[in-house]
Design a protein around this motif. Structure first.
Motif, PDB file in Angstrom:
ATOM      1  N   HIS A 307       0.825  -1.214   0.000  1.00  0.00           N
ATOM      2  CA  HIS A 307       0.000   0.000   0.000  1.00  0.00           C
ATOM      3  C   HIS A 307       0.853   1.255   0.000  1.00  0.00           C
ATOM      4  O   HIS A 307       0.321   2.360   0.105  1.00  0.00           O
ATOM      5  CB  HIS A 307      -0.931   0.010   1.219  1.00  0.00           C
ATOM      6  CG  HIS A 307      -1.925  -1.099   1.194  1.00  0.00           C
ATOM      7  ND1 HIS A 307      -2.764  -1.317   0.144  1.00  0.00           N
ATOM      8  CD2 HIS A 307      -2.176  -2.087   2.083  1.00  0.00           C
ATOM      9  CE1 HIS A 307      -3.511  -2.386   0.374  1.00  0.00           C
ATOM     10  NE2 HIS A 307      -3.166  -2.883   1.543  1.00  0.00           N
ATOM     11  N   ASP A 308       2.147   1.078  -0.060  1.00  0.00           N
ATOM     12  CA  ASP A 308       3.042   2.233  -0.056  1.00  0.00           C
ATOM     13  C   ASP A 308       3.595   2.397  -1.467  1.00  0.00           C
ATOM     14  O   ASP A 308       4.491   1.673  -1.899  1.00  0.00           O
ATOM     15  CB  ASP A 308       4.161   1.981   0.960  1.00  0.00           C
ATOM     16  CG  ASP A 308       5.048   3.205   1.111  1.00  0.00           C
ATOM     17  OD1 ASP A 308       5.388   3.552   2.237  1.00  0.00           O
ATOM     18  OD2 ASP A 308       5.394   3.824   0.068  1.00  0.00           O
ATOM     19  N   ILE A 309       3.008   3.336  -2.177  1.00  0.00           N
ATOM     20  CA  ILE A 309       3.307   3.413  -3.610  1.00  0.00           C
ATOM     21  C   ILE A 309       4.782   3.689  -3.886  1.00  0.00           C
ATOM     22  O   ILE A 309       5.351   3.182  -4.855  1.00  0.00           O
ATOM     23  CB  ILE A 309       2.377   4.427  -4.314  1.00  0.00           C
ATOM     24  CG1 ILE A 309       2.457   4.218  -5.829  1.00  0.00           C
ATOM     25  CG2 ILE A 309       2.685   5.849  -3.925  1.00  0.00           C
ATOM     26  CD1 ILE A 309       1.284   4.728  -6.589  1.00  0.00           C
ATOM     27  N   GLU A 310       5.398   4.440  -3.008  1.00  0.00           N
ATOM     28  CA  GLU A 310       6.840   4.707  -3.190  1.00  0.00           C
ATOM     29  C   GLU A 310       7.622   3.400  -3.131  1.00  0.00           C
ATOM     30  O   GLU A 310       8.495   3.140  -3.961  1.00  0.00           O
ATOM     31  CB  GLU A 310       7.319   5.591  -2.042  1.00  0.00           C
ATOM     32  CG  GLU A 310       7.573   7.013  -2.433  1.00  0.00           C
ATOM     33  CD  GLU A 310       8.231   7.756  -1.285  1.00  0.00           C
ATOM     34  OE1 GLU A 310       7.565   7.922  -0.240  1.00  0.00           O
ATOM     35  OE2 GLU A 310       9.402   8.155  -1.445  1.00  0.00           O
ATOM     36  N   ILE A 329       6.072 -10.492  -3.920  1.00  0.00           N
ATOM     37  CA  ILE A 329       5.020 -10.804  -2.950  1.00  0.00           C
ATOM     38  C   ILE A 329       4.743  -9.516  -2.189  1.00  0.00           C
ATOM     39  O   ILE A 329       5.525  -9.087  -1.334  1.00  0.00           O
ATOM     40  CB  ILE A 329       5.466 -11.933  -2.004  1.00  0.00           C
ATOM     41  CG1 ILE A 329       5.783 -13.181  -2.834  1.00  0.00           C
ATOM     42  CG2 ILE A 329       4.388 -12.221  -0.967  1.00  0.00           C
ATOM     43  CD1 ILE A 329       6.366 -14.336  -2.035  1.00  0.00           C
ATOM     44  N   ALA A 330       3.658  -8.863  -2.559  1.00  0.00           N
ATOM     45  CA  ALA A 330       3.348  -7.551  -1.994  1.00  0.00           C
ATOM     46  C   ALA A 330       2.318  -7.714  -0.872  1.00  0.00           C
ATOM     47  O   ALA A 330       1.174  -8.097  -1.129  1.00  0.00           O
ATOM     48  CB  ALA A 330       2.816  -6.627  -3.080  1.00  0.00           C
ATOM     49  N   TYR A 331       2.730  -7.434   0.336  1.00  0.00           N
ATOM     50  CA  TYR A 331       1.799  -7.531   1.479  1.00  0.00           C
ATOM     51  C   TYR A 331       0.754  -6.436   1.375  1.00  0.00           C
ATOM     52  O   TYR A 331       1.090  -5.262   1.173  1.00  0.00           O
ATOM     53  CB  TYR A 331       2.574  -7.385   2.793  1.00  0.00           C
ATOM     54  CG  TYR A 331       3.235  -8.659   3.254  1.00  0.00           C
ATOM     55  CD1 TYR A 331       4.286  -9.218   2.535  1.00  0.00           C
ATOM     56  CD2 TYR A 331       2.805  -9.299   4.422  1.00  0.00           C
ATOM     57  CE1 TYR A 331       4.902 -10.384   2.959  1.00  0.00           C
ATOM     58  CE2 TYR A 331       3.413 -10.477   4.859  1.00  0.00           C
ATOM     59  CZ  TYR A 331       4.462 -11.014   4.126  1.00  0.00           C
ATOM     60  OH  TYR A 331       5.062 -12.167   4.544  1.00  0.00           O
ATOM     61  N   THR A 332      -0.487  -6.838   1.511  1.00  0.00           N
ATOM     62  CA  THR A 332      -1.592  -5.872   1.429  1.00  0.00           C
ATOM     63  C   THR A 332      -2.674  -6.253   2.439  1.00  0.00           C
ATOM     64  O   THR A 332      -2.603  -7.292   3.090  1.00  0.00           O
ATOM     65  CB  THR A 332      -2.236  -5.884   0.029  1.00  0.00           C
ATOM     66  OG1 THR A 332      -2.673  -7.221  -0.232  1.00  0.00           O
ATOM     67  CG2 THR A 332      -1.287  -5.419  -1.052  1.00  0.00           C
TER      68      THR A 332
END
Ligand SMILES: Cc1ncc(C[n+]2csc(CCOP(=O)(O)OP(=O)(O)O)c2C)c(N)n1
Ligand SMILES: [Mg+2]
Length: 792
Positions: A307-310, A329-332
């Motif tokens: 959730h951190d676009i940067e 693997i993007a934690y969301t």
């Protein structure tokens, strides 16, 4: 002309870019939520049925998709979006000016965008349809492979840039076995330029995903040669971890079970505080926790990397230069930013009208302006617009856009036909011979041969592709010698591999066959090059890959499937290898024209037709059901159009005839023998060769539709064929497949059908035994004729 980015100094530019990107995130969260809300709560509902939609699944992936489409992706990249993020995808295209507000307002209504992205129905921006979870993800493996194939064979323009194939996957998609089949196959073929970005919200439909699972999955990817990059924490949390006590805070989150993390996310700041203090009350982490308000604490604890676009942008960009397959693997959090964030039951959750009003106020959207592109943003509209227009993804790939086209490959008026008259031959052998002859690539067959790519899941030789492969070689990104050949060991197969080879040898997994055929069958639109894909498989194992086959057809992929051997007719080799239901699948599957020739002259007509039909805008994929039974080949001149339309009279009936026998496929000799006896008693009887129950049926339905539409003269091929028979005449039909394939024929002109064919699992045996046992032999056909005539 300078773009807005280049006018600004670098640091200011970055800060400004980020600010605009965050505004776009807001916009996408609003539009995707509103699109679903509009469909459920604003639009009139006439039937009282739930419309549905997945606001939580959309919210989960907003930052990832914003980063990808507005910062990282290039127009040549091909992207599969997880099915439940369809509304986010459409909203992105809306911002790019590539989707109409009307279609978005019509989400899930007739003519509106579909529930899940659809190539055929939603417009040209959809690279891959998705919906059956797992398939879209795996498909990117094969589309990457086919893009390489096209490039290495110099089939697309030299200036066509190399794209990346990207799947935005839901984490539960990795439960699907076809993912691992594709991983293995991708490793074997050394697939490149592939990214899978996993929206790791640790929730599926019913439940929260077990904590230990992803450790295993990560290991699997690494074993298959993938780079695995975890995007776990956002910048706020990373900064907190750097402070005194930060390590214990990190350890706490790392150890927090997925289900507890989800529950606390849903409950909010006060619950976070309670849970944290219970464990860390005496630790230095209090210095981080205590100064924060409940809201601030909640925001910190849910500051996950996805959730951190940067963080997302930096991580994707860091990998953007290499070509190694990479899994992010993007934690969301499922439902991030919405009232049901983190709740385990939120998959199909919809905001209530009251919740939507609170959300609207938060998003600063005035009633009546819900669809305005720049409503509620704190950056001037022209700046946002200039930003979007300057995104790499907004650059047109070609003047026509991102969907490419390829010219048709000329198909000669007829294909080289083996000299068969008076000889015995099977349709499978005929197929191998004709393809091998095309493989010589002589004269007018040259272009055809160059565009064909064949594939088979470990049944290349046993489906008679061997001679073609010997001529055209096996495709591999690397040249590999045929060790047996080099050692001068005798073998009928020459299996040298090179980037110029034209056969893709697959492992046994049939889903991979159909995903590959699907990807190869979309190359005109994806790469600007036309491949003519041919895949062979034992007919019964079409069932094993059926979802992927239907998936390929749903996307309008064009290919030729050859199912061989088929039915009980493979006899001693049968048992569990006998396909009974496949003719019915061929009849019912859309965008798949299915044929079953009995003789090689019909096959030659149909094979030629297949190569032409799969290229026609109004054409489709084609399926030929073939056999290993050798039949005496007749010397005759056929009406090619009739063969293609699905049937021709071998012996036309007299006007007013009381009976006809119709056969399909390798039961032709039994039908002919029965007919010879029948004709002695019923001189006017007819013998009909059915080459495609599917085409006959489709033609009949089309004619009925045309008549209903006012075209009174419309008449289908089967109606013409059956016209000479008496109104109440009997039709005895027989095929080596489920008898329902023909049972509908009685409805065409009100004639009475006695349908023969196996309707139980087959077993091994020789043909006389099996045909007798399953009621397909000459006696059974004659019995059926007698019965039909008696009841006239
Ligand atoms: C083959 C198949 N089986 C079942 C479903 C029904 N289904 C839709 S979404 C879903 C769970 C998806 O979870 P995940 O992939 O994690 O997506 P997200 O959490 O992002 O919504 C299921 C089981 C489906 N669409 N396809
Ligand atoms: Mg999930």
């Amino acid at each position: 002309m300078d773009t807005p980015q280049t006018v600004l100094s670098p640091p200011a530019r970055d800060a400004d870019r980020l600010h605009v990107l965050r505004q776009l995130e807001r916009k996408l969260l609003w539009l995707s939520s509103w699109m679903i809300h509009n469909a459920n709560h604003v639009r009139p509902n006439r039937d009282g049925l739930k419309v549905g939609g997945h606001q939580a699944s959309c919210a989960s992936v907003i930052s990832i998709m914003t980063a990808l489409y507005f910062e990282i992706a290039r127009p040549q990249d091909r992207i599969a979006v997880k099915p439940h993020a369809g509304p986010v995808f459409h909203a992105i295209n809306y911002l790019f000016g590539r989707q109409s507000p009307e279609k978005m307002q019509g989400l899930r209504s007739l003519g509106g965008v579909q529930s899940y992205p659809s190539r055929v129905k939603d417009g040209p921006e959809v690279d891959f349809s998705t919906g059956s979870v797992g398939l879209g993800v795996a498909m990117t493996t094969f589309s990457a492979l086919m893009a390489d194939y096209v490039r290495l064979h110099n089939l697309s323009g030299a200036d066509m840039p190399v794209g990346r194939h990207i799947a935005i996957a839901g984490d539960a998609e990795l439960d699907e076995g076809n993912i691992y089949e594709a991983l293995l196959e991708g490793w074997k073929h050394d697939v490149r330029n592939l990214w899978w970005i996993v929206d790791y919200n640790r929730q599926s439909l019913d439940s929260v995903v077990p904590d230990r699972l992803f450790g295993r999955i990560e290991g699997l990817f690494r074993d298959m040669g993938w780079n695995v990059v975890t995007i776990k924490y956002g910048r706020k949390l990373e900064a907190a971890f750097e402070r005194e006590g930060g390590e214990s805070l990190r350890a706490w989150i790392d150890d927090c079970p997925n289900s507890l993390y989800s529950a606390l996310t849903f409950q909010g700041g006060a619950s976070w505080r309670q849970a944290l203090l219970a464990d860390l009350g005496r630790s230095k982490a209090r210095a981080i926790i205590d100064p924060l308000s409940d809201d601030e604490l909640g925001a910190l604890m849910t500051n996950l990397g996805g959730h951190d676009i940067e963080t997302v942008i930096d991580t994707l960009r860091a990998e953007a230069d290499g070509d190694q397959p990479t899994c992010f693997i993007a934690y969301t959090i499922k439902g991030m930013g919405l009232p049901f964030a983190g709740h385990k039951d939120n998959h199909a959750g919809l905001m209530t009208k009251e919740q939507m009003e609170v959300f609207r106020a938060f998003m600063d959207i005035r009633p009546g302006h819900e669809w305005d592109m720049f409503e509620g943003l704190d950056v001037p509209a022209e700046e946002v617009k200039a930003f979007i227009d300057a995104c790499p993804f907004a650059t047109p790939l070609t003047p026509q856009g991102r969907t490419l086209t390829a010219p048709m490959v000329p198909v000669p008026a007829s294909l080289p036909m083996p000299h068969v008259a008076g000889r015995k031959m099977s349709t499978q052998a005929g197929f191998g011979d004709i393809l091998a002859e095309i493989g010589r690539g002589q004269g007018e067959l040259k272009a055809l041969a160059e565009h064909i790519v064949t594939t088979s899941p470990d049944v290349t030789v046993s489906t008679n592709l061997g001679p073609w492969v010997n001529r055209r070689g096996i495709f591999d990104r690397h040249t590999r010698n045929d060790v047996f050949r080099d050692a001068k060991l005798a073998s009928a197969q020459r299996w040298g591999m090179s980037p110029k080879g034209q056969h893709v040898e697959l492992g046994i997994a049939e889903q991979n066959l159909f995903l590959l055929l699907g990807a190869a069958g979309l190359t005109p639109a994806m790469t600007g090059a036309r491949l003519l894909p041919v895949g062979t498989v034992y007919d019964p194992f079409v069932n094993r890959g059926l979802d992927a086959l239907i998936y390929a057809c749903y996307q309008d992929a064009r290919f030729l499937l050859v199912g061989t051997p088929s039915g009980l007719t493979l006899a001693p080799e049968g048992g569990q290898h006998q396909s009974i239901n496949t003719p019915l699948i061929g009849l019912a599957a859309d965008r798949l024209a299915s044929f079953e020739p009995a003789h090689v002259d019909e096959l030659a007509i149909l094979l030629r037709h297949a190569f032409a039909f799969m290229q026609r805008p109004d054409g489709s994929a084609v399926w030929l059901r073939l056999s290993t039974r050798q039949l005496e080949q007749p010397a005759r001149v056929l009406d090619a159009a009739a063969v293609i339309e699905g049937a021709h009279w071998v012996v036309p009936p007299a006007d007013g005839a009381r009976i006809a026998i119709a056969y399909q496929g390798p039961v032709a000799p039994e039908a002919a023998a029965a007919f010879a006896e029948l004709a002695a008693e019923e001189p006017g009887a007819g013998l009909l060769a059915i080459t495609s129950a599917d085409r006959l049926h489709a033609g009949w339905l089309a004619a009925m539709r045309a008549r209903r539409g006012g075209d009174r003269a419309a008449m289908s091929h089967i109606e013409h064929l059956l016209a000479p028979l008496a109104p109440g005449a009997a039709l005895v039909t027989v095929l080596d497949g489920h008898p329902a394939t023909h049972a509908w024929l009685g409805a065409v002109r009100g004639q009475r059908v006695v349908p023969l064919g196996p309707d139980h699992f087959g077993q091994t045996g020789d043909i006389p035994d099996l045909y007798r046992e399953y009621g397909m032999d000459t006696d059974a056909i004659l019995d059926a004729c007698a019965q039909a005539l008696l009841t006239l």
